[in-house]
Design a protein around this motif. Sequence first.
Motif: not given
Length: 208
Positions: A85-86, A134-137, A141-142, A160-163
């Motif tokens: 994921p990283r 789409a980027l946040v999703m 997911d990762q 965290d994805a939003e951040l």
Amino acid sequence: MPRLVDHEVRRRHIIDAVRRVIVTGGLEGVTFQTVAAEAGISVRLVQYYFGTKKEFLLATHRSVMEDAGARFMQRWTALGSNAAPREALRAVLTELLPLDDQRREEALVLGAFGWAAITGQGITAEETFAAPRALVMVVADQLRRAQHADGSSLRNPELDAELVAMAIGGLAQGMLQGYGTADSAVELVDHLLDRILGTSSRNDQHQR
């Protein structure tokens, strides 16, 4: 015998001209006249393919996102289905940074659209939100994959994805203003991922 015209090629030629006009003069510099002059064609031909200014502006925004999306897919394919994921996140996020001429142009165009939405120049924020959503999703997911893989406890992967998405957008715009270098920007991406995923994920990646 008359030449056959590839209309998609002609549309792309006009859109590329719009992108160049935006890079040099912002959205306020975009008119049928400036686009026609940049493309080397008549105003009437631009109007034939795009009936309104807003139509070719939104088509230009889509073209930037499609180009970036195509690069994302190439990076995903190169990483393989078993990418950590990283590693996947780092690949996606660095694609959003203006690390070369093409990505710098894209960042300038997207920044111009963002400013236009803020200042009410005929483009609404909602019309340009599909890409960041789409980027946040993808990031969320990762992050969930990472949480599942190592048993870590991320309180809220979606937040965290939003951040992460907001941080990368700010970093990209800062680079356009001369704040930081390509090396320092990538270092900040790594630092951000360390803060969210922990340094162990970086060590695991290096050991693969």
